[in-house]
Design an enzyme around this catalytic site. Structure first.
Site, PDB file in Angstrom:
ATOM      1  N   ASP A 197      -5.533   9.723  10.823  1.00 56.93           N
ATOM      2  CA  ASP A 197      -4.185   9.210  11.043  1.00 56.93           C
ATOM      3  C   ASP A 197      -3.570   9.708  12.336  1.00 56.93           C
ATOM      4  O   ASP A 197      -3.686  10.879  12.685  1.00 56.93           O
ATOM      5  CB  ASP A 197      -3.270   9.594   9.870  1.00 56.93           C
TER       6      ASP A 197
ATOM      7  N   GLU B  45       0.868  -1.175   0.000  1.00 58.57           N
ATOM      8  CA  GLU B  45       0.000   0.000   0.000  1.00 58.57           C
ATOM      9  C   GLU B  45       0.902   1.221   0.000  1.00 58.57           C
ATOM     10  O   GLU B  45       1.869   1.283   0.754  1.00 58.57           O
ATOM     11  CB  GLU B  45      -0.861   0.038   1.268  1.00 58.57           C
TER      12      GLU B  45
END
Ligand code: PLP
Lengths: 267, 409
Positions: A61, A50
């Site tokens: 995040d 990824e």
């Protein structure tokens, strides 16, 4: 849709009786070249890569990925560079699935169609868009399908039963289960047993879908979750890159070492 | 793009939560889908519940101090010698700004949801201060996210938060201002949504937060309408409502009850922060035609570069220093119901000097942006024009900045 590289990767891992090892690193961290070198170097060990396309307001995040993201952007990374890195990677690793992951605004500014055309050109295999949930993502997911790009649906512990059914129905080859209520980079606060139970609930609804688990996966937790179809490690790699830079060491060597350790724990 | 009559603007969205088919929505991580839906269901029930409304009104009256004053600024009117200048003194409200309405409602909702913890963001510190006050009153534990730069420049409000027992979490990422505080607050909620209620400090964020905030601040125009009727016997033919726009909660609340009037009768003027005259940076996405994009879970006009990276803003007023703007204001602009302009840091300071010279009023730097535009337009208008400025905050929080820039406070 022809048999996707993602599907093939999961099939191969299943034959080897282990979960797929999936890594997440940020494009351009800490330079365009370095981030390409890193994924090229780990591609021998890793089953699926990824690659994050950075956004400077990443609401899901935690600190580690934020640090990598801001570092990449500070070094001037542009979305064109992300596609360049993806293209180079796929040229060198034809059969290795590559997933791009990021936030919707970057796609929206480029235009969905142009973005997908680019993905198709450089042979991106899948997309994860953190802030484009179901059902908002239906139109975009269908566009992906038409281009043979896997749109990867996310599922979390808060996803209701009814919603889960619909999401599975809308999903392509891979589903991403978020292990706990957390941003990326959080410490695993739910027992692996419970996570695996939830995983099984998802899996039981449609055995043909490959369900991977992410969030909170590190060297010390990975082996406890190895009955999943795949395991995603992100923040741990990002911190390793940060640590290497701070200690003036080569991130590539250190990341390879970490990835090897992770792989050994799930064999 | 058209606004419907007789339907509250907060309800004029489609099934995806989009106003005008494109503003707002829910661009959120999967984990937040359920808590957001739960909140949608709870809020839609509560706003129809007579007991809940009674409770809200009781607290607004007894605790917040409704109604706030509606006064004519005679001296300023005479000095400018044009349209009449009036103020809705929302800074009369308990705590000194309109942020008290949203904070109170969120705490009432949190109680109904059975939550013991509440988190919120703040820029100028008013949203945080009010949330700390309301949390204390209703027995909730509050955590306030605030940019490190804002903590420095809005100290009086930080002191108040601490005094009320709230924890201030400094945010060091990005520009260390409101935008980063909202991001960090949302991240915290992603991780703690099972035990914690989130209050977004303005009409921004995922659809439901825009609605709850707009519904709460509408108290301002609910008070103003009867006050105008009492004063003039009717809604005059030429009313102009001036309000600063950061996220857009005070302005939306100031206008809500008048949306169905023709703009030739009741005009809305939103004033964004133009930033320092010398700087290219600003916090005025509507005035400067910023592009549509996603910020904090909602589609809106937002200051960003062409790749979609959100750009830093600059303003002397922490409360307006935000890259985005409420989807409701995007809708009001594109349907041409409201007009938007900006005032520079310098213009706001000049307006502060002017207003405080002539009137016994002490508007904070945010409403001074609205005063700047109103005072510039007033001399060109006839006496039958009624210019009303929402004086939505008290300048005590800006003491340090005002002393530094004007040599006095
Ligand atoms: C006094 C005051 N006015 C205005 C604002 C701007 O926010 P909004 O546009 O949501 O009213 C703030 C925000 O902190 C504020 O404290």
């Amino acid at each position: 849709m022809k048999e996707s590289l993602l599907k093939l990767a999961f099939k191969k891992c299943r034959e080897e009786k282990r979960p797929a090892l999936i890594t997440y690193t940020v494009a351009g961290d800490n330079t365009k070249k370095k981030s390409l070198d890193i994924i090229n170097a780990i591609s021998k060990t890793v089953d699926i890569c990824e690659l994050g396309f950075p956004h400077n307001t990443p609401i899901a995040d935690g600190g580690q990925i934020q640090t990598s993201t801001y570092r990449a952007l500070k070094n001037g990374l542009k979305i064109e560079d992300v596609f360049y890195i993806a293209k180079k990677f796929k040229l060198a690793n034809k059969h290795k699935p590559l997933i791009l992951m990021g936030y919707y605004n970057i796609i929206f500014q480029m235009g969905e169609n142009k973005f997908l055309k680019k993905c198709e050109q450089v042979k991106v295999d899948g997309l994860i868009v953190v802030d484009l949930p179901y059902p908002e993502n239906q139109i975009f997911a269908n566009k992906c399908k038409k281009k043979n790009i896997n749109f990867i649906q996310l599922v979390s512990p808060t996803t209701s039963k009814e919603r889960l059914k619909k999401i599975i129905r809308a999903s392509h080859d891979m589903i991403y289960y978020i292990s706990m209520l957390s941003t990326t980079g959080g410490k695993l606060k739910v027992s692996p047993k419970r996570i695996l139970q939830n995983f099984k609930n998802i899996k039981n609804q449609n055995k043909s879908k490959n369900v991977v688990i992410g969030f909170g996966i590190t060297e010390s937790t990975i082996s406890k979750l190895k009955s999943a179809d795949g395991l995603v490690v992100g923040s741990s790699l990002c911190s390793e890159i940060t640590r290497s830079i701070n200690n003036r060491q080569d991130p590539i060597t250190n990341v390879i070492r970490l990835v090897n350790k992770l792989k050994n724990k799930i064999l | 793009m058209k606004i419907k009559n007789k339907v509250p603007l907060i309800d004029q969205h489609d099934k995806f939560g989009l106003w005008g088919g494109k503003f707002g929505g829910n661009y959120i991580p999967e984990t937040l889908k359920k808590p957001v839906m739960d909140l949608e269901i709870l809020f839609s029930k509560l706003r129809k519940n007579k007991e809940f409304i009674k409770d809200r009104d009781k607290h607004f009256k007894q605790w917040v101090g409704a109604p706030t004053r509606f006064i004519k600024l005679e001296n300023l009117t005479n000095h400018l010698n044009g349209g009449q200048i009036w103020a809705k003194v929302v800074s009369d409200a308990n705590g000194g700004a309109h942020k008290i309405y949203n904070a109170t409602v969120h705490c009432l909702i949190a109680k109904k949801a059975g939550k013991k913890f509440i988190v919120g963001d703040t820029g100028a510190g008013y949203a945080g201060k009010m949330l700390s006050m309301a949390a204390k009153k209703f027995g909730l534990k509050a955590k306030i996210f605030m940019g490190a730069k804002d903590i420095k420049r809005q100290k009086p409000n930080c002191d108040a938060m601490k005094k009320n027992g709230a924890e201030i979490v400094p945010v060091y990422s990005g520009s260390q201002t409101l935008i980063d505080a909202v991001s960090e607050c949302m991240r915290y909620w992603v991780s703690n949504c099972d035990t914690t209620h989130m209050c977004v400090g303005s009409t921004v964020g995922p659809n439901i937060f825009v609605k709850i905030c707009g519904w709460s601040t509408s108290q301002i125009s609910r008070e103003l309408k009867p006050q105008i009727l009492k004063e003039f016997g009717k809604i005059p033919n030429k009313v102009k409502l001036y309000n600063c726009v950061g996220g857009g909660s005070s302005s939306f609340g100031f206008w809500n009850e008048f949306i169905d009037y023709k703009k030739s009768q009741v005009e809305f003027i939103g004033v964004e922060a133009g930033g320092p005259l010398k700087s290219k940076k600003h916090a005025a996405p509507l005035t400067n035609n910023s592009k549509l994009g996603v910020l904090h879970g909602a589609m809106q006009y937002v200051v960003q570069n062409k790749e979609g990276q959100i750009e830093e803003t600059e303003s002397i007023s922490a409360g307006l220093d935000y890259s985005g703007v409420s989807p409701l204001h995007c809708f009001l602009r594109d349907s041409k119901r409201a007009r938007y302009t900006s005032a520079s840091d310098e213009a706001a300071l000049k307006a502060y000097k002017l207003v405080t010279k002539y009137e016994n009023l002490n508007p904070s730097l945010e409403p001074c942006h609205a005063f700047a535009v109103a005072c510039a337009e007033a001399p060109k208008l006839k006496k039958n024009n009624i210019l009303i400025i929402n004086s939505c905050g008290d300048a005590i929080k800006d003491k340090k900045i005002l002393k530094e820039k004007l040599g006095k406070y």
